[in-house]
Design an enzyme around this catalytic site. Sequence first.
Site, mmCIF file in Angstrom:
data_model
loop_
_atom_site.group_PDB
_atom_site.id
_atom_site.type_symbol
_atom_site.label_atom_id
_atom_site.label_comp_id
_atom_site.label_asym_id
_atom_site.label_seq_id
_atom_site.Cartn_x
_atom_site.Cartn_y
_atom_site.Cartn_z
ATOM 1 N N LYS A 95 16.794 14.030 6.028
ATOM 2 C CA LYS A 95 15.358 14.252 5.829
ATOM 3 C C LYS A 95 14.934 15.415 6.740
ATOM 4 O O LYS A 95 15.330 15.467 7.893
ATOM 5 C CB LYS A 95 14.590 12.980 6.190
ATOM 6 N N GLU A 131 6.077 -5.429 0.535
ATOM 7 C CA GLU A 131 4.770 -6.042 0.784
ATOM 8 C C GLU A 131 4.732 -7.498 0.315
ATOM 9 O O GLU A 131 4.117 -8.343 0.976
ATOM 10 C CB GLU A 131 3.671 -5.242 0.080
ATOM 11 N N ARG A 170 0.235 -4.770 -4.285
ATOM 12 C CA ARG A 170 1.587 -5.170 -4.741
ATOM 13 C C ARG A 170 1.881 -6.630 -4.422
ATOM 14 O O ARG A 170 2.800 -7.216 -4.965
ATOM 15 C CB ARG A 170 2.627 -4.233 -4.107
#
Length: 624
Positions: free
Chosen positions: A265, A351, A379
Amino acid sequence: MGLSSENVVSTLTPCLDRINDPQDLKALSRPELNALSVELRNEIIRIVSETGGHLGSSLGVIELTVALHAVFNAPVDKVIWDVSHQCYPHKVLTGRRDKMRTLRKRHGLSGFTRRRESAYDPFGAAHSSTSISAGLGFAVARELGADRGEVVCVIGDGAMSAGMAYEAMNNAGALGKRLFVILNDNTMSISPSTGAFSSYLSSLVAAGESDGLSQTMSNRCLFEHLGFEYHGPVDGHDLDTLLDKLTALKQDANGPVLLHCVTRKGAGYAYAEASEDKYHGVANFDVSSGQQVKTASKAPSYTKVFAKSLIAEAERDPRIVAITAAMATGTGIDLFQKAFPERSFDVGIAEQHAVTFAAGLAAGGMRPFCAIYSTFLQRAYDQIVHDVALQGLPVRFAIDRAGLVGADGPTHAGAFDVGFLCNLPGFTVMAAADEAELARMIATAARHDEGPIAFRYPRGEGTGAPIPECPEPLEIGKGRIVEHGTDVAILSFGARLEQCLIAHRMLARAGISATIADARFAKPLDKRLISDLIGRHRVVVTIEEGATGGFGALVLHHLADTGLLDGRCAIRSMTLPDSFIAQGSPEEMYEEAGLNAHQIAGFVREVWEKTKQRSTGETAEERV
Ligand SMILES: Cc1ncc(C[n+]2csc(CCOP(=O)(O)OP(=O)(O)O)c2C)c(N)n1
Ligand SMILES: CC(=O)[C@@H](O)[C@H](O)COP(=O)(O)O
Ligand SMILES: [Mg+2]
């Protein structure tokens, strides 16, 4: 690869200048494709240094994006980006290079893929872990003759920590449809990846490259057990390897295939690679120094106030624990984690699990604070209903990013939580008008064991309200009057109060005396305060940073049910409009929503004038 050592970004882009759409990549030689990758990386750094945005993840997929568009034929072939915060190189190569400096700005390009924005964006994203489900949908549609083309889903290791990815792979493996999944493994989510799955991926990387379906059951990897051919891990920055691999897979695959790519990344930009968060989300910055432009803040962010207040409560009560779903820095739980490492849990992008995990903690005698952005909390709705509300468990929900959030746009708006929480029996729902109120709400929630309690607060900095050293808990269900008036009343729920106080002054200049009240609670409502406002004013307007069906609706329900909607007082509600508002600054978005001070004052004045006319029994026409 990428920058010269001085971190000076070359502006020469001879190969990139030849790319107007992905088909143009087919004419480039391998050396030219490699040169294109360097130019594309520099272009992304230059662009994001001006616009801000999700830099780290976009830099991590430069070679992957070039390879995918060189081998596949978008838009007939569908390239679906999971979360799609890494889609900037994809947008440059798919005809949007000239618009990239409008990224995440009002009327500009979205920071995520959007169907309406381009034919090269087959599926919108921003909430994670949806790509394989969507990709399978496209693949089955193709098999049933409704569509055509290959389907490629690019999903990160962080996004693989959400259950939805497994639901999709479970189904894809059973259906056996031709589908390409590219696992972009950089061992990072927003923070370093967490969970056993992340360790598992590392073990696959350590085991070395596998090519196709392992013969013996015992050494098949998880993906193969789920019916995928597993290939890799391969170096996701080695363009030639990627081109060879993807070409071979496209030629030979006859079912679901997963290619495991290992990337970095922030790759190619030293400041990003050296940063703990790999420049996941940045403000505009100076390329040569990597320094982000920080705007001076007038007050601490709501998030910082949350973290500080929660730490103080946790020092008082050892039963307090904190949970985040891969948003440790965004929610401030990273600060709590430093203070109480053994009482802080980052469950990954999960979640649903986070909420039921919190329910289990509460049932087990702990006092869990579940810190989830409003939009991501969507969610976990069934878990909130079924595991928390139905059992009346004292889970505390710290709902950050309530209301309109700005550059992330409609996918991240915290618009619906009031509506979907207030209809649940036993729930207590609060909204902070400023950071002092937030501190008091946290003190209130920390002591509230009678059932689930939620407090919401906006993205960004507070109003500068002085925060008490020892915040006094609030009386449940009790609002407050902030300014006393006689003609009209504005009953605000949440952080629009600041705009209401400005509107109060505007109305006064127009000769209208306004009461400004802060509801503090949407559930339970302060019915005494509402009756008082209704009884003493000719106009009462509610206002909230949420969609219809929230606070204002509850007030109207109450008034209707108690016969107070008798016409003596004009009742109106100001909410977010029944539409999704595209990205801009929060101020621009609230302007579009009609919820800024001058709009509040204008609306209240209009209702007041009409009410006055009616009470004198004449209209403008009659007066002529
Ligand atoms: C449901 C959901 N929860 C949280 C987020 C916030 N979020 C955005 S990107 C990200 C990390 C994604 O990690 P990964 O998929 O590995 O992509 P990378 O940034 O490493 O390229 C998170 C947690 C989200 N977009 N959706
Ligand atoms: C892509 C994504 O979902 C996150 O990076 C999100 O953009 C974070 O939002 P904040 O910047 O409000 O923390
Ligand atoms: Mg990752």
